[in-house]
Design a protein around this motif. Structure first.
Motif, PDB file in Angstrom:
ATOM      1  N   GLY A 266       0.781  -1.227   0.000  1.00 46.05           N
ATOM      2  CA  GLY A 266       0.000   0.000   0.000  1.00 46.05           C
ATOM      3  C   GLY A 266       0.817   1.284   0.000  1.00 46.05           C
ATOM      4  O   GLY A 266       0.438   2.267  -0.630  1.00 46.05           O
ATOM      5  N   SER A 267       1.957   1.292   0.703  1.00 41.69           N
ATOM      6  CA  SER A 267       2.723   2.534   0.831  1.00 41.69           C
ATOM      7  C   SER A 267       3.218   3.011  -0.528  1.00 41.69           C
ATOM      8  O   SER A 267       3.149   4.195  -0.851  1.00 41.69           O
ATOM      9  CB  SER A 267       3.900   2.347   1.790  1.00 41.69           C
ATOM     10  N   PHE A 268       3.731   2.099  -1.345  1.00 42.21           N
ATOM     11  CA  PHE A 268       4.256   2.467  -2.663  1.00 42.21           C
ATOM     12  C   PHE A 268       3.121   2.816  -3.627  1.00 42.21           C
ATOM     13  O   PHE A 268       3.213   3.798  -4.370  1.00 42.21           O
ATOM     14  CB  PHE A 268       5.095   1.306  -3.226  1.00 42.21           C
ATOM     15  N   LYS A 269       2.068   2.019  -3.578  1.00 40.50           N
ATOM     16  CA  LYS A 269       0.895   2.293  -4.422  1.00 40.50           C
ATOM     17  C   LYS A 269       0.383   3.699  -4.185  1.00 40.50           C
ATOM     18  O   LYS A 269       0.146   4.461  -5.111  1.00 40.50           O
ATOM     19  CB  LYS A 269      -0.251   1.323  -4.051  1.00 40.50           C
ATOM     20  N   ASP A 270       0.186   4.025  -2.904  1.00 40.29           N
ATOM     21  CA  ASP A 270      -0.419   5.318  -2.564  1.00 40.29           C
ATOM     22  C   ASP A 270       0.509   6.483  -2.901  1.00 40.29           C
ATOM     23  O   ASP A 270       0.064   7.510  -3.405  1.00 40.29           O
ATOM     24  CB  ASP A 270      -0.768   5.364  -1.074  1.00 40.29           C
ATOM     25  N   ALA A 271       1.811   6.302  -2.605  1.00 42.24           N
ATOM     26  CA  ALA A 271       2.747   7.408  -2.835  1.00 42.24           C
ATOM     27  C   ALA A 271       2.926   7.699  -4.320  1.00 42.24           C
ATOM     28  O   ALA A 271       3.326   8.795  -4.698  1.00 42.24           O
ATOM     29  CB  ALA A 271       4.102   7.091  -2.195  1.00 42.24           C
ATOM     30  N   THR A 272       2.647   6.701  -5.172  1.00 40.23           N
ATOM     31  CA  THR A 272       2.866   6.889  -6.612  1.00 40.23           C
ATOM     32  C   THR A 272       1.569   7.024  -7.405  1.00 40.23           C
ATOM     33  O   THR A 272       1.611   7.137  -8.625  1.00 40.23           O
ATOM     34  CB  THR A 272       3.667   5.701  -7.195  1.00 40.23           C
ATOM     35  N   ARG A 273       0.429   7.018  -6.721  1.00 40.60           N
ATOM     36  CA  ARG A 273      -0.864   7.090  -7.423  1.00 40.60           C
ATOM     37  C   ARG A 273      -0.892   8.245  -8.418  1.00 40.60           C
ATOM     38  O   ARG A 273      -1.275   8.084  -9.570  1.00 40.60           O
ATOM     39  CB  ARG A 273      -2.008   7.230  -6.405  1.00 40.60           C
TER      40      ARG A 273
END
Lengths: 286, 286
Positions: A217-224
């Motif tokens: 989730g952390s990478f997904k959200d930061a790169t959305r």
């Protein structure tokens, strides 16, 4: 302020893309007004919006809707916003309110006010809402629900006009409308919006196939938001250069502070830093 | 591999926090087994889990459940994982499979394998799932649905044991189980998880009351994980220091590339950079 009656006014939206389309749908849904018109260069978008009864009429030629609209909402790129008002300055209805929705405000407010007619009131605006997709077909009034809206009136703005926009926006279900100077807006937005977009784009740069199985989730959200409108954002970032570079510098300084704590095995100081970050994030209440 | 029968085995979870609790709930929901036990230092958590029939029995003293469990899932901090296995090395059941769930793998696999009994098989694991809240009361089996799971078997791991864990995890509705070496895991995770957490914590550092009205989705999402477990994360970041610092360096390099394009008004090159980021983000398919 609540006495303001919108039922006898005409509103024109310039540019039926994601934001313009969402404005049109939200106004149609929430506001009883005389006419809702739109100006766009794309005839197909206009006829689709007409057929869906989202707008009353669409125009390629801006003359008629500008001459008859009390409020004009520009939903186009920053530099095009300035150009559109300049090119059509003689066609706006007497005492009209003109507002825009672009992500930078200082340059737009300053330039528009340098040539605007005395009777017109340009009040910059910025909905803190968006999506990772573009165009009218992706527009939806729900992107505004509970979002923040910034208005950046200038010294020449009329208080009644500011209130009219505030009433309009509150009907469209924005959570809150905040007034800022154009300069403050650009400075704060460099931090809260432009910087996270830069981070997202830099962060995806090293993504590879073998990384994908390790994405949480952390990478997904930061790169959305790396799923970006590159033309619009290259313009926004350069137009807000000074504030953006200052915020990037500060951010790199903060990253370097964490770097040094890790490098020197300062686990207790690192824990304290992260704990402070955690408290600040909780304070945000979002 | 699908012939593996879990109905006659005992599983013990060590540490009923967010991850351990979610494992317990998910195993109870999805798997027919002989006994599901838990070990924790907190008697209240154990009795709550017993009363809710999530576990069959809870233990403060690890001896009995370890002596009778075929699979042991450790859901505690990295260094405590090593210490727990070492302290109780003589109590594990013959031929048991031991796995963990912590965010670093190289050090744990290497150290545990340096003292583990020949008949035992330690297979490191890492669920790419979490929440911004801690503890058993916040645990929920739905955090695993569609999440990735990494297993890091070592050369001494038995293929049948790896397959047993894979069957178990697929029953718990993880989207996919990927095998990586402990070293690859730590390197990739430094980029896809540790770096975004560092970014989130650095990014909230300058947040202030007057910024809050200008916060949109990009800032919210990029800082979501700043709501961090500071004790756990200070340990993770320092234990994975080399890979983490290398990824931070690369990231700062990428940020600086964007910085220079903005600084020198290279709008077309900036647009191309952002477009490439956009394509990479789309490639991620998440």
């Amino acid at each position: 302020m609540n006495d303001i009656d919108l039922s006898n006014i005409n509103i024109t939206i310039v540019g039926l893309g994601l934001i313009g389309g969402s404005f049109a749908k939200s106004i149609r849904e929430n506001i009883n007004l005389k006419n809702l018109w739109a100006i766009d260069v794309d005839e197909n978008v206009l006829s689709t919006a007409e057929k869906l009864k989202i707008i009353d009429k669409g125009f390629i030629n801006p003359k008629f809707p500008l001459q008859n609209s009390d409020i004009i909402i520009l939903c186009i790129y920053p530099n095009l916003t300035i150009k559109f008002i300049k090119d059509n300055i003689n066609d706006f209805k007497q005492n009209a309110i003109i507002t825009d929705t672009s992500g930078i405000k200082h340059k737009i407010v300053q330039e528009v006010n340098s040539f605007i007619r005395d009777d017109l009131d340009f009040i910059g605006g910025h909905p803190m809402a968006g999506k990772e997709v573009n165009g009218f077909s992706n527009s939806n009034d729900n992107i505004f629900y509970n979002a923040q809206y910034i208005l950046t009136p200038s010294k020449r703005s009329n208080l009644t006009n500011i209130n009219i926009l505030k009433v309009l926006l509150s009907e469209l279900k924005f959570e809150a409308v905040t007034e800022l100077t154009p300069e403050s807006h650009d400075h704060i937005i460099a931090y809260t919006s432009h910087l996270p977009h830069i981070i997202a784009c830099a962060l995806v740069n090293n993504v590879a196939n073998n990384t994908c199985s390790c994405i949480g989730g952390s990478f997904k959200d930061a790169t959305r938001v790396a799923n970006i409108n590159a033309s619009l954002w290259s313009e926004l970032l350069i137009e807000n250069k000074d504030a953006v570079l200052e915020e990037v510098d500060k951010f790199i300084g903060d990253i370097n502070n964490i770097y040094k704590l890790i490098e020197s095995n300062e686990q207790e100081y690192l824990r304290l830093y992260l704990e402070k970050s955690c408290e600040k994030r909780k304070m945000m209440k979002v």
